[in-house]
Structures are given as C-alpha cells and as structure tokens.
Design an enzyme around this catalytic site. Structure first.
Site, mmCIF file in Angstrom:
data_model
loop_
_atom_site.group_PDB
_atom_site.id
_atom_site.type_symbol
_atom_site.label_atom_id
_atom_site.label_comp_id
_atom_site.label_asym_id
_atom_site.label_seq_id
_atom_site.Cartn_x
_atom_site.Cartn_y
_atom_site.Cartn_z
ATOM 1 N N LYS A 11 0.838 -1.203 0.000
ATOM 2 C CA LYS A 11 0.000 0.000 0.000
ATOM 3 C C LYS A 11 0.874 1.255 0.000
ATOM 4 O O LYS A 11 2.093 1.183 0.223
ATOM 5 C CB LYS A 11 -0.923 -0.034 1.219
ATOM 6 C CG LYS A 11 -1.888 -1.232 1.225
ATOM 7 C CD LYS A 11 -2.757 -1.231 2.481
ATOM 8 C CE LYS A 11 -3.665 -2.440 2.527
ATOM 9 N NZ LYS A 11 -4.543 -2.433 3.732
ATOM 10 N N TYR A 51 -12.043 -2.928 -3.061
ATOM 11 C CA TYR A 51 -12.571 -2.986 -1.697
ATOM 12 C C TYR A 51 -14.100 -2.988 -1.673
ATOM 13 O O TYR A 51 -14.704 -2.609 -0.663
ATOM 14 C CB TYR A 51 -12.017 -1.807 -0.879
ATOM 15 C CG TYR A 51 -10.604 -2.043 -0.384
ATOM 16 C CD1 TYR A 51 -10.278 -3.169 0.376
ATOM 17 C CD2 TYR A 51 -9.587 -1.123 -0.660
ATOM 18 C CE1 TYR A 51 -8.982 -3.385 0.835
ATOM 19 C CE2 TYR A 51 -8.279 -1.330 -0.199
ATOM 20 C CZ TYR A 51 -8.000 -2.471 0.553
ATOM 21 O OH TYR A 51 -6.720 -2.686 1.018
ATOM 22 N N PHE A 59 -15.276 2.914 7.415
ATOM 23 C CA PHE A 59 -13.911 3.288 7.029
ATOM 24 C C PHE A 59 -13.689 3.263 5.525
ATOM 25 O O PHE A 59 -12.594 3.551 5.057
ATOM 26 C CB PHE A 59 -12.902 2.359 7.724
ATOM 27 C CG PHE A 59 -13.083 0.888 7.444
ATOM 28 C CD1 PHE A 59 -12.593 0.312 6.270
ATOM 29 C CD2 PHE A 59 -13.756 0.070 8.349
ATOM 30 C CE1 PHE A 59 -12.766 -1.038 6.005
ATOM 31 C CE2 PHE A 59 -13.926 -1.298 8.088
ATOM 32 C CZ PHE A 59 -13.429 -1.840 6.913
ATOM 33 N N ARG A 87 -1.203 -14.815 3.488
ATOM 34 C CA ARG A 87 -1.945 -14.193 4.582
ATOM 35 C C ARG A 87 -1.209 -14.389 5.914
ATOM 36 O O ARG A 87 -1.210 -13.509 6.766
ATOM 37 C CB ARG A 87 -3.357 -14.788 4.690
ATOM 38 C CG ARG A 87 -4.265 -14.459 3.522
ATOM 39 C CD ARG A 87 -4.828 -13.066 3.578
ATOM 40 N NE ARG A 87 -5.785 -12.860 4.641
ATOM 41 C CZ ARG A 87 -6.529 -11.757 4.768
ATOM 42 N NH1 ARG A 87 -6.421 -10.755 3.890
ATOM 43 N NH2 ARG A 87 -7.378 -11.617 5.761
ATOM 44 N N THR A 93 -5.015 -8.247 10.459
ATOM 45 C CA THR A 93 -5.388 -6.922 9.941
ATOM 46 C C THR A 93 -4.951 -5.810 10.896
ATOM 47 O O THR A 93 -4.452 -4.768 10.457
ATOM 48 C CB THR A 93 -6.920 -6.861 9.739
ATOM 49 O OG1 THR A 93 -7.313 -7.954 8.894
ATOM 50 C CG2 THR A 93 -7.339 -5.548 9.112
ATOM 51 N N ARG A 104 3.017 -7.277 9.053
ATOM 52 C CA ARG A 104 2.318 -6.255 9.844
ATOM 53 C C ARG A 104 2.807 -6.252 11.290
ATOM 54 O O ARG A 104 2.919 -5.194 11.920
ATOM 55 C CB ARG A 104 0.804 -6.479 9.783
ATOM 56 C CG ARG A 104 0.208 -6.093 8.421
ATOM 57 C CD ARG A 104 -1.208 -6.596 8.291
ATOM 58 N NE ARG A 104 -1.907 -6.108 7.107
ATOM 59 C CZ ARG A 104 -3.033 -6.618 6.645
ATOM 60 N NH1 ARG A 104 -3.612 -7.634 7.280
ATOM 61 N NH2 ARG A 104 -3.609 -6.123 5.562
ATOM 62 N N ASN A 114 -1.672 -0.350 7.355
ATOM 63 C CA ASN A 114 -1.102 -1.668 7.659
ATOM 64 C C ASN A 114 -0.265 -2.264 6.521
ATOM 65 O O ASN A 114 -0.096 -3.465 6.417
ATOM 66 C CB ASN A 114 -2.174 -2.626 8.182
ATOM 67 C CG ASN A 114 -3.275 -2.887 7.167
ATOM 68 O OD1 ASN A 114 -3.175 -2.488 6.007
ATOM 69 N ND2 ASN A 114 -4.314 -3.561 7.591
ATOM 70 N N HIS A 117 -1.592 -5.580 1.373
ATOM 71 C CA HIS A 117 -2.836 -6.314 1.132
ATOM 72 C C HIS A 117 -2.508 -7.696 0.591
ATOM 73 O O HIS A 117 -1.574 -7.840 -0.199
ATOM 74 C CB HIS A 117 -3.701 -5.577 0.092
ATOM 75 C CG HIS A 117 -4.821 -6.432 -0.425
ATOM 76 N ND1 HIS A 117 -6.029 -6.540 0.218
ATOM 77 C CD2 HIS A 117 -4.891 -7.267 -1.496
ATOM 78 C CE1 HIS A 117 -6.804 -7.399 -0.441
ATOM 79 N NE2 HIS A 117 -6.133 -7.854 -1.494
ATOM 80 N N GLU A 128 -9.145 -10.534 -7.840
ATOM 81 C CA GLU A 128 -8.230 -9.398 -7.677
ATOM 82 C C GLU A 128 -7.114 -9.403 -8.722
ATOM 83 O O GLU A 128 -6.721 -8.344 -9.224
ATOM 84 C CB GLU A 128 -7.653 -9.396 -6.255
ATOM 85 C CG GLU A 128 -8.729 -9.074 -5.218
ATOM 86 C CD GLU A 128 -8.279 -9.168 -3.765
ATOM 87 O OE1 GLU A 128 -9.049 -8.750 -2.887
ATOM 88 O OE2 GLU A 128 -7.168 -9.670 -3.503
HETATM 89 P P1 DAT Z 1 -7.272 -7.368 5.403
HETATM 90 O O1 DAT Z 1 -6.519 -6.247 4.734
HETATM 91 O O2 DAT Z 1 -6.468 -7.992 6.497
HETATM 92 O O3 DAT Z 1 -7.843 -8.370 4.435
HETATM 93 P P2 DAT Z 1 -10.013 -6.380 5.715
HETATM 94 O O4 DAT Z 1 -10.317 -7.000 4.400
HETATM 95 O O5 DAT Z 1 -10.922 -6.707 6.863
HETATM 96 O O6 DAT Z 1 -8.517 -6.692 6.176
HETATM 97 O O7 DAT Z 1 -10.018 -4.789 5.565
HETATM 98 C C1 DAT Z 1 -9.400 -4.191 4.447
HETATM 99 C C2 DAT Z 1 -8.619 -3.009 4.907
HETATM 100 O O8 DAT Z 1 -9.491 -2.011 5.429
HETATM 101 C C3 DAT Z 1 -7.628 -3.293 6.042
HETATM 102 O O9 DAT Z 1 -6.381 -3.780 5.574
HETATM 103 C C4 DAT Z 1 -7.490 -1.946 6.675
HETATM 104 C C5 DAT Z 1 -8.882 -1.330 6.501
HETATM 105 N N1 DAT Z 1 -9.684 -1.537 7.699
HETATM 106 C C6 DAT Z 1 -10.284 -2.688 8.085
HETATM 107 N N2 DAT Z 1 -10.952 -2.534 9.235
HETATM 108 C C7 DAT Z 1 -10.761 -1.229 9.593
HETATM 109 C C8 DAT Z 1 -11.181 -0.421 10.679
HETATM 110 N N3 DAT Z 1 -11.950 -0.924 11.669
HETATM 111 N N4 DAT Z 1 -10.782 0.874 10.709
HETATM 112 C C9 DAT Z 1 -10.025 1.396 9.740
HETATM 113 N N5 DAT Z 1 -9.588 0.687 8.663
HETATM 114 C C10 DAT Z 1 -9.948 -0.598 8.600
HETATM 115 MG MG MG Z 2 -9.407 -8.281 3.069
#
Ligand code: DAT
Ligand code: MG
Length: 152
Positions: A11, A51, A59, A87, A93, A104, A114, A117, A128
């Site tokens: 990212k 996303y 968010f 992963r 996350t 991370r 973080n 991705h 994707e």
């Molecule tokens: P991951 O990236 O581990 O697959 P995810 O798909 O649940 O996680 O969420 C995608 C991204 O969105 C994550 O890397 C960071 C952001 N994100 C997730 N939950 C969040 C939150 N509660 N507040 C802020 N950003 C968040």
């Molecule tokens: Mg995800």
C-alpha cells in the site's frame, strides 16, 4: 495443496516508507515465485472495486482515499498454498495484534496504515488478479534452480 496464485499489494504507506525491498524479499525467501509486478497509482474506480465488499463500512471512504493517494506496488505470487501462506506472512489486519515475525507484526502499528494487502481466498485471488493485471502482464516461467531441488 496445489499450485495457486495470489494478489499482493504494498500500500502507499509501505512504498512511502521504503519497505518495498523488505517486503518483496520475504516472499522470495519463503520460496514463492513472482509472476507479475508493477507500480501504479490506483484510480478511484479500481480502489472501489477492489474494496467493494467493504462499501458499507464506515472506514470505506478513508480506505479508498488512502489507497489512491500514491503509488501501490501490485504483485502476483505463485506457489503451493500461496493464498493462505501469504496471509500468514502478512499477519492480522490489526498490526498491534499481528504476531512478531509477520509483515504487519514487524512493520506497522495502525490498522489504517497496515502496509500490505493479500487476497483472503482462492476466489478473491482470482478476482483481484483479474482486476489489477492484464493476462499479458503475468509471466509463466521456470526458476533455473527448480530441477536442483527435485530428487531424481
Ligand atoms: P485485510 O486487509 O487484512 O484483508 P479487511 O479485508 O478486513 O482486512 O479490511 C481491508 C482493509 O481495510 C484493512 O487492511 C485496513 C482497513 N480496515 C479494516 N478494518 C478497519 C477499521 N476498523 N478501521 C479502519 N480501517 C480498517
Ligand atoms: Mg481483506
């Protein structure tokens, strides 16, 4: 397990912080094969599609603003069980909950920054990869040391 491909993206925070080499080397050292790599500043449309499952989350807007804010290093990695393994290399996350030794866990503190991705399953990976890459941008190749690792 079988040979799989997964989509991984560093990212904008990871690129800005100069972590591209560090992150690439972790996947290389693990033994996965890089079959696609490019740096792009994602359009809003690409970010929103990527996303899309989070569209209703509070968010979402901030996440899309962030991911489109600068260059992203997009990659496709290939290998046995690479989807789940990537992963695991990436970690949870929430970086403060991610295990030390994960990307991370070692390199981040903030959930909104973080660093990386990774696709969360085989179907997501397929979606994707197709979203971020043309098939002509992906390379089928055989590492020259592959035969050295096979007993015959
Ligand atoms: P991951 O990236 O581990 O697959 P995810 O798909 O649940 O996680 O969420 C995608 C991204 O969105 C994550 O890397 C960071 C952001 N994100 C997730 N939950 C969040 C939150 N509660 N507040 C802020 N950003 C968040
Ligand atoms: Mg995800």
């Amino acid at each position: 397990m079988g040979v799989e491909r997964t989509f991984v993206a560093i990212k904008p925070d990871g690129v800005q912080r100069g972590l591209v080499g560090e992150i690439l080397s972790r996947f290389e050292r693990k033994g996965f094969k890089l079959v696609g790599l490019k740096e792009i500043i994602p359009t809003r449309q690409l970010a929103e599609e990527h996303y899309g499952v989070h569209r209703e989350r509070p968010f979402f807007e901030g996440l899309v603003n962030f991911i489109t804010s600068g260059p992203v290093v997009a990659m496709v990695w290939e290998g046995d069980g690479v989807v789940l393994s990537a992963r695991k290399l990436i970690g949870s996350t929430k970086p403060l909950e991610a295990e030390p030794g994960t990307i991370r866990g070692d390199l981040a503190v903030n959930i909104g920054r973080n660093v990386i991705h990774g696709s969360d399953g085989l179907e997501t990976a397929e979606f994707e990869i197709g979203l971020w890459f043309e098939s002509s941008e992906l390379n089928d190749w055989t590492p020259s040391d592959q035969s050295w690792r096979i007993e015959n």
